[in-house]
Motif scaffolding. Structure first.
Motif, PDB file in Angstrom:
ATOM      1  N   SER A 138      33.610  52.651  51.803  1.00  0.00           N
ATOM      2  CA  SER A 138      34.581  52.892  50.738  1.00  0.00           C
ATOM      3  C   SER A 138      35.668  53.809  51.258  1.00  0.00           C
ATOM      4  O   SER A 138      35.400  54.939  51.645  1.00  0.00           O
ATOM      5  N   THR A 143      34.510  54.788  44.719  1.00  0.00           N
ATOM      6  CA  THR A 143      34.469  53.549  43.928  1.00  0.00           C
ATOM      7  C   THR A 143      33.115  53.425  43.233  1.00  0.00           C
ATOM      8  O   THR A 143      32.065  53.448  43.891  1.00  0.00           O
ATOM      9  N   GLN A 282      42.419  37.972  47.938  1.00  0.00           N
ATOM     10  CA  GLN A 282      42.441  39.375  47.528  1.00  0.00           C
ATOM     11  C   GLN A 282      43.633  40.102  48.128  1.00  0.00           C
ATOM     12  O   GLN A 282      44.322  40.868  47.455  1.00  0.00           O
TER      13      GLN A 282
HETATM   14  O1  PA5 Z   1      42.270  46.431  48.761  1.00  0.00           O
HETATM   15  C1  PA5 Z   1      41.982  47.434  48.150  1.00  0.00           C
HETATM   16  O2  PA5 Z   1      42.568  48.523  48.315  1.00  0.00           O
HETATM   17  C2  PA5 Z   1      40.850  47.424  47.150  1.00  0.00           C
HETATM   18  O3  PA5 Z   1      40.427  46.127  46.870  1.00  0.00           O
HETATM   19  C3  PA5 Z   1      39.684  48.225  47.684  1.00  0.00           C
HETATM   20  O4  PA5 Z   1      39.249  47.672  48.886  1.00  0.00           O
HETATM   21  C4  PA5 Z   1      38.523  48.254  46.681  1.00  0.00           C
HETATM   22  O5  PA5 Z   1      38.973  48.681  45.428  1.00  0.00           O
HETATM   23  C5  PA5 Z   1      37.442  49.181  47.172  1.00  0.00           C
HETATM   24  O6  PA5 Z   1      37.976  50.453  47.382  1.00  0.00           O
HETATM   25  P1  PA5 Z   1      37.260  51.515  48.284  1.00  0.00           P
HETATM   26  O7  PA5 Z   1      37.268  51.010  49.669  1.00  0.00           O
HETATM   27  O8  PA5 Z   1      38.050  52.764  48.115  1.00  0.00           O
HETATM   28  O9  PA5 Z   1      35.869  51.658  47.753  1.00  0.00           O
END
Ligand code: PA5
Length: 451
Positions: A138, A143, A282
């Motif tokens: 993360s 998260t 994504q």
């Molecule tokens: O692309 C992004 O920034 C998001 O999809 C994150 O990857 C996702 O919210 C997970 O966040 P994190 O890596 O802080 O847990």
């Protein structure tokens, strides 16, 4: 782009500027100098680490000893979501597909990127803690989905391993801040960094994706090399953006959107790379869905989806452009015998894998005939170097599309509201506005219709 093995990947543009699109992207192409300047400034301010990968040397030093240390484990369980999970899954499916087949003997990679209690139980109920290393990924370190999994897995490890649990946990997170970093320091866990400015969806080619990839034997250095080969011209001379394929894609994508093509199909005719569709979706959606703008990415897999969503692509609303991904498949597999029935005589002696190429051509041509503006992204080889180059191409194209749209492609402010409300619902304090809005939302009488 020409790879080390001499293969060349390319974009094919002959069917891109059709339908309602202008004859070429000349108007937007004129903005190349402005974007070149922004690129130069962004790189020198250290704000574009996905492109120049300043972390690469540190990673190349840190990863081999860690991978050697993890070698005795048979299972790796990744906890992460969004950009912290999708890159690793795409690489796993593309380059280590054995796990999905019979007679596989490990090592296994499991990626838990949801909060489904029964799916999680199915994993924890079967994985042997002694033979499992857990990697909690993360960037923010806060998260809720990932941390919730972390707390449960920590208890699961502690129950069977006692004080040894720390040897089964690795953390990939921000170098300095966030709960996970504090936890890694307090518990002396092995930890790798997610560098500053490297947001989740741009981080697959850092420890985030490459630690899981390396664990299952994927050539992670080749992924980095492939990515660097695409970034290099932009870094050596930002003005060369005008000729760079990522900028060409960005101009095309922006024109699509301006001409009411609100959906962008990512049609993957490299079946083993299908999971790159979810990774791209994504990257594109979270980066570009801003201020009422953007195009919806629609991942599809050839040939499977010819028997599914393709009818809609071909004859539904004329609101779609298409990135059509093909590649030089190494010749493999079985051939048909000479004993095929007369009505299939034209298949006799042919290799099974000739179907894929023929069907890709058939679908590509059908899409073009239906007026779908289409760019064919053709991969000269299907190795890790090629995948790294594709990932860099698409990441850079996403950033440049965002710049052309006038939005920030590296944040995701809209998704924060849902997270704050969920936290409030679970009892988190400090969100008075969300608490009030939630009460008002729930006060509206439901109108249920049973079925
Ligand atoms: O692309 C992004 O920034 C998001 O999809 C994150 O990857 C996702 O919210 C997970 O966040 P994190 O890596 O802080 O847990």
């Amino acid at each position: 782009m020409t790879a080390e093995n001499g293969s060349t990947s390319y974009l094919e543009w002959s069917r891109a500027w059709t339908g309602r699109m202008p004859a070429s992207g000349a108007a937007l192409a004129a903005r190349a100098p402005e974007l070149a300047e922004r690129l130069r400034a962004g790189v020198s301010a250290g704000e574009m680490p996905f492109l120049n990968m300043p972390y690469r040397e540190r990673l190349e030093r840190a990863l081999p000893p860690l991978l050697a240390k993890l070698k005795p484990f048979r299972h790796m369980l990744v906890l992460g979501i969004g950009g912290s999970a999708l890159g690793a899954r795409a690489m796993q499916k593309a380059f280590a597909p054995g796990q999905d087949g019979p007679d596989y003997a490990g090592p296994w990679l499991w990626i838990a990127d949801n909060v489904c209690a029964s799916q999680f139980e199915a994993l924890l109920g079967k994985l042997p803690p002694k033979e499992t290393v857990v990697v909690c990924i993360s960037k923010s370190g806060g998260t809720i989905e990932t941390l919730a999994q972390y707390f449960l897995v920590r208890a699961w490890l502690q129950k069977s391993l006692g004080d040894d649990w720390q040897k089964h946990m690795v953390v990939v997170t921000d170098q300095k801040k966030g709960y996970l970093r504090e936890e890694a320091t307090a518990k002396a866990l092995d930890a790798l960094e997610v560098p500053d400015y490297l947001g989740g969806r741009y981080s697959a080619l850092s420890a985030v994706g490459l630690l899981p990839a390396g664990f299952i034997g994927i050539d992670w250095q080749a992924l980095l090399k492939g990515a660097a080969s695409v970034a290099q011209p932009l870094l050596a001379d930002p003005a060369s953006i005008a000729q760079h394929p990522s900028f060409s894609l960005a101009c095309w994508a922006r024109e699509l959107e301006e001409h009411d093509y609100g959906q962008l199909i990512f049609f993957c005719y490299i079946p083993q790379w299908a999971a790159y569709g979810q990774w791209f979706a994504q990257l594109w959606a979270e980066s570009l869905g801003k201020d009422g703008k953007g195009s919806l990415p629609v991942p599809a897999t050839g040939v499977t989806d010819q028997h599914s969503v393709n009818q809609m692509f071909l004859d539904g609303p004329r609101n779609k452009g298409c990135l059509f991904l093909t590649g030089e498949q190494p010749r493999s597999g079985r051939s048909f015998g000479q004993d095929l029935p007369e009505q299939w005589a034209w298949l006799r002696g042919k290799a099974f894998d000739t179907l894929l190429d023929a069907e890709a051509l058939g679908t590509r041509m059908a899409l073009c005939k239906s007026g779908v503006p289409l760019v064919n992204v053709h991969m000269g080889s299907l190795d890790e170097f090629a995948a790294g180059s594709l990932m860099m191409l698409l990441e850079a194209a996403t950033i440049f599309t965002g710049w052309l749209m006038g939005i920030n492609p590296v944040d995701q402010p809209a998704v924060e509201l849902g997270k704050r409300i969920a936290n409030t619902r679970l009892g988190a304090t400090g969100y008075p506005q969300e608490a009030a809005d939630l009460a008002a939302f729930l006060a509206v009488p439901a109108q249920k219709q049973a079925f």
